[in-house]
Design a protein around this motif. Sequence first.
Motif, short mmCIF file in Angstrom:
data_model
loop_
_atom_site.label_atom_id
_atom_site.label_comp_id
_atom_site.label_asym_id
_atom_site.label_seq_id
_atom_site.Cartn_x
_atom_site.Cartn_y
_atom_site.Cartn_z
N GLN A 200 0.75 -3.91 -48.80
CA GLN A 200 1.87 -4.22 -49.68
C GLN A 200 2.98 -3.20 -49.42
OE1 GLN A 200 2.02 -6.73 -52.04
NE2 GLN A 200 0.04 -7.48 -51.30
N ALA B 77 6.30 -11.96 -50.38
CA ALA B 77 5.03 -12.27 -51.04
C ALA B 77 4.92 -13.75 -51.44
CB ALA B 77 4.88 -11.40 -52.27
N VAL C 46 3.62 -6.96 -46.78
CA VAL C 46 4.02 -7.97 -47.77
C VAL C 46 5.13 -7.38 -48.64
CG1 VAL C 46 3.24 -9.46 -49.62
CG2 VAL C 46 1.69 -8.88 -47.74
#
Lengths: 435, 194, 272, 327
Positions: free
Chosen positions: A5, A210, A234
């Motif tokens: 992430q 995302a 992401v």
Amino acid sequence: MKTVQSAFKFHGGVHPQYNKDLAASKPIEAMPLPKQLVVSMSQHLGAPAKCLVKKGDAVAKGQLIGERNGFISANVHAPVAGTVAAVEPRMGPTGGWVDAVILDVAEDQSGASAFMPPLDWKSASREDLLARVNDAGICGMGGAGFPTVVKLSPPPDKHCEYLILNGAECEPYLTSDYRTMLERADRIRAGVEIMRKILNGPAVRIAVEANKPDAIAALEKAFADIEGNVEIVVLPVLYPQGSEKHQIYATVKRIVPEGALPIAVGCVVENVGTVAAIADAVEKGIPLIERVTTVSGDGVVEPKNVRAPVGTRYADLVAFCGGEKEGVRKVISGGPMMGFNVPNLEIPTTKTTSGLLFFTSARVFQYSSNACINCGRCVRAAQKMDVMDCIECGACSFGCPAYRDITQNCRRAKASIRAAAAAAKAKAAAANAKK
Amino acid sequence: MRYLIIIVGAVLVNNFVLNRFLGCCPFLGVSKKTETALGMSGAVVFVMTVASAVTWCLDHWLLAPLGLGYIHTLAFILVIASLVQFIDIAMKRFVPPLHAALGIFLPLITTNCAVLGVAELNCKNGTPFIESVLFSFAAALGFGFALVIFSGLREKLAWADPPRCFRGIAVALVTAGLLSLAFMGFNGLVKLPY
Amino acid sequence: MNAILIAICVIAGIGALAALALAIADKYLAVQEDPRIGLATAALPGANCGGCGFAGCADYARALVEGTAAPGACAPGGDAVNAELAKILGVAATATERRVALVKCGGTRSEAIRVGDYNGICDCAAAAATAGGDKGCRFGCLGYGACANVCPKHAIRIEDGLAVVDKRLCIGCGKCVSVCPRKLIELVPASATIHVLCNNPVRGPEVTKVCGVGCIGCHLCEKNAGGKEANHFTFNGFLAKVNYENPPTDAALADKCPRKCIREDAHFETGN
Amino acid sequence: MLPKQTAERYILSSSPHAHADASTSRIMLDVIIALLPALCCGVYFFGLRALILTGTCIAACLVTEGLCRLAMKRENTIGDLSAVVTGLLLALNLPPDLPVWMAAVGGVFAIGFAKQVFGGLGYNPFNPALSARAFMLISFTGAMTTWSSSAWTLSAGSTEAVTTATPLALIKKGAEGFDWSQAALIKDLFIGNVNGCIGEVSALALLIGAVYLLVRKVITWHIPVAFIGTVFLYAMFKGGVPPLVHVLSGGCVIGACFMATDYVTSPITAKGKLIFGCGCGLITMLIRTAPTGAYPEGVSFSILIMNALTPLINRFTQPKPFGKVKK
């Protein structure tokens, strides 16, 4: 290979309505060839290509018809076999008039194509690969159309540490990159391997927003067994996440200095579609002669992701998607945040046409600007305060409650500053000549 | 403490421009840009402090002993005028950009009633030397404070779109009035010695 | 009596002291400046139009005295001012002919088509950068008033979507010429009366598609004005242009133009 | 003659072609909605008269706005609701017993002299409602400082003398022996069962409105927090009256949440807003606590003074561009 992430969020940004579901589920469809193509000599950022054909010439599919003309420029090829009907100025998507080759498409497309010989990237030299990217006329397919060969030849004192793949596609409505990632993940992987070789093995970061979990899954599958430092990052859903400089910050937390290119901080950013095109150019010898365009909006009968030859007129493209609905008031080439309005459908697609959107009066706002109430939303939305560094993402105008044309004013200011600088330069040159 | 009260009183409570309405000419004239306003404030602080010192000496050591209190206005004008002229010449020589920016308003300090006003007030109240210099300095600071604030407002007003009849100085005067209204909140904040 | 005397003496004394101080300051701190700069600035009209290429009259005056500019560049001042400047500088004067701006387009809202409804800031360059502008003719006047906004004399007004110049007010500074994104404003001799109001050099059929009064390059005007030898017109592609070295004077030319783009009323004048 | 038009014309405009669901009138509507609880409280505590005054102010503002625009031959801007907000804010800052005609004069001043003179919304350097209040305070000093006797139900330790005073007037008077720390007093101040202007008495109602504005992202937390925080800290260090009493009395909450946050007259950046809020709080307390001061309350004046400083604050807190290298 791992998926992480993004840990770094830039300040500002806005959240437009994405409306990607209109075309997201539609697989890429190849469209039947239209009768005529209008191939502009200005498919990219920089100087228009030099036209190599004249009226009456017969051309083969993939034949070079426009030659790179200057450092920032790119080759142009014939997308199909046909005959040159004319070479004359035509209006492009940005409203400028540039020489274009009007090509009557041959009915019989079975003749030999003028593709380049395939290369095996593992055995080919760096120079050969780079030359192929140049010969194939590859340029950025995200929107600006920066010639890729320039990006892949960093100055000798700069080393590319990170190759960042831009799969954010933060513009509303557009799904062409999304579909490419979904359907052509293996081609993207091949392109990454080639670019890694050209750039002497940088680390790779693939940036995806995302809101595209299945695209991420497809990429994870395709890249599962790749060696080296490769990560899928992401990104949080935020506009303008797809902007080069913001993406560099979001993936590797480096800040590109004002007025500099990404290579200044050791990064090269390339759109996923471009990477797939590089793979085709090297492994199959096909120059950049077609691209995926999302035709969408509430004014089109059947939103689709269409693979069409470069130079297809918008009218042909929309006819393939069932045509316009009643009451279309606005047609946009590109996305709604940064795309260009077009006055008619005679305009052809280029290598950079990522979308073609039709909006009826229900979606189009016709506005009049009110007085600024100093709310500061534009300042919070934007990151660039120096007008020359404005990327024209439109986030400032997007949220302005007074409907002021902030982006347009920035664009005008940039143009006039450039004009003034050019005039000053010319004046200085004239003064020098006098001496 | 007494000195602090003098300063607060002269800067905020009895601001020369916004409360006593002295020095309105440069207040309106040199407030179009913050840079010039800062320059003008500096010049006024300098002139007012020096002028009050000179006039105090003049009053106490020359005019009062000779019983010439009735001509002090005349004498003060003479001294202040020469002083300003001197600063004008010096500034043109040493800081020409500031001189060019202040333009006609530098000689106009001559007729800035704030300078004469502060000298007259000191004279009338019989303030001791240190306090009168401090008072003049603070009064000039207050003038500069008001001038800089007002210049900020006027830079903003340059973008405003007032009705035709209010354009230019009219709307500036309305703004000055509202600013003065705002400063009335400081009324009685400190008990003034003068 | 005594009191008055003392008062007079004191004031006179202060005055004398101050005068002395100032005199010394003036002598040792004064800044030297060429007096001709002041003279030249005073001689210039003070319009600060920038037409001479300098940032205002004072700047031009300084350049004149420093020798980096020559007199004759002041359009608003005309011959009288230029002669005056030459006298101050001690050089020979050059005569200039008065020139005025001409907007080479006749495509009003009722004559030329618009291909879209423009919605944005009211400025020609901005409109031209938006899908190439909303006017069908890509050479024509957009009518968003960029020229009128820069005109220091307010000599340009927008009428029916088209800029028109007031011949009497125009000082020929050329600001409008440089600001026009379509480059269709030209400085022409004020004495010329016949003008071609079109800026579109492409072929006739393309012109008639977008404009009712566009020049199609039929050469009829040239023929009517005495043929090629008379040299009253020049041609650029399919566009006629008045040869301002030798402008035609025959008013009948305007009536004979089949496209009505040769006009005698290209300017308006205040008072008319 | 005009050539034949071939196709229907499209709209041509510059990007972006999408727009957020935000408009000036929507923002103003949000502010009005946020002020409704305070208005309701005012009507509950002071009766129908509060409603009449509010109606008068709003009507005066709307009529003045309309007439000014008409006289200026410009488009009518009543629809952006900013005049309604000004009228409402002005009314909420008036004592409930004020003569109706004075309220009308205030409304006319707010729109006519503090707003339209500068060209209308967006150009006024001072908050119109506060300018009008300051103007009225100086012009109608008596009426503006006479308070209704209907509320103020302080029980413990109260004397008859305080029944017609606001808490702040009491503080100024230095009511000896008054127990400021009693819980009942804090509760009354919080609910609004005290004397004061129509809209400023109930901190609870105002905070509900402020939370609504924060949730709708109409305002940010910076100015209210800096303002109230500064008042609290100042009162804490000063001692005497408990800080909470200072925060809850007078116009502190309405000023911090609704008046100081006015977009047009407050700084743009977060840093600027913090400076602005601190300045407001500081000047408020200076005026409130000066023993010789002419006014018991300093909120309106402090915001007006900081309004005047806003252009300078904006100038010195310009944000640094993303990617800008420090030189």
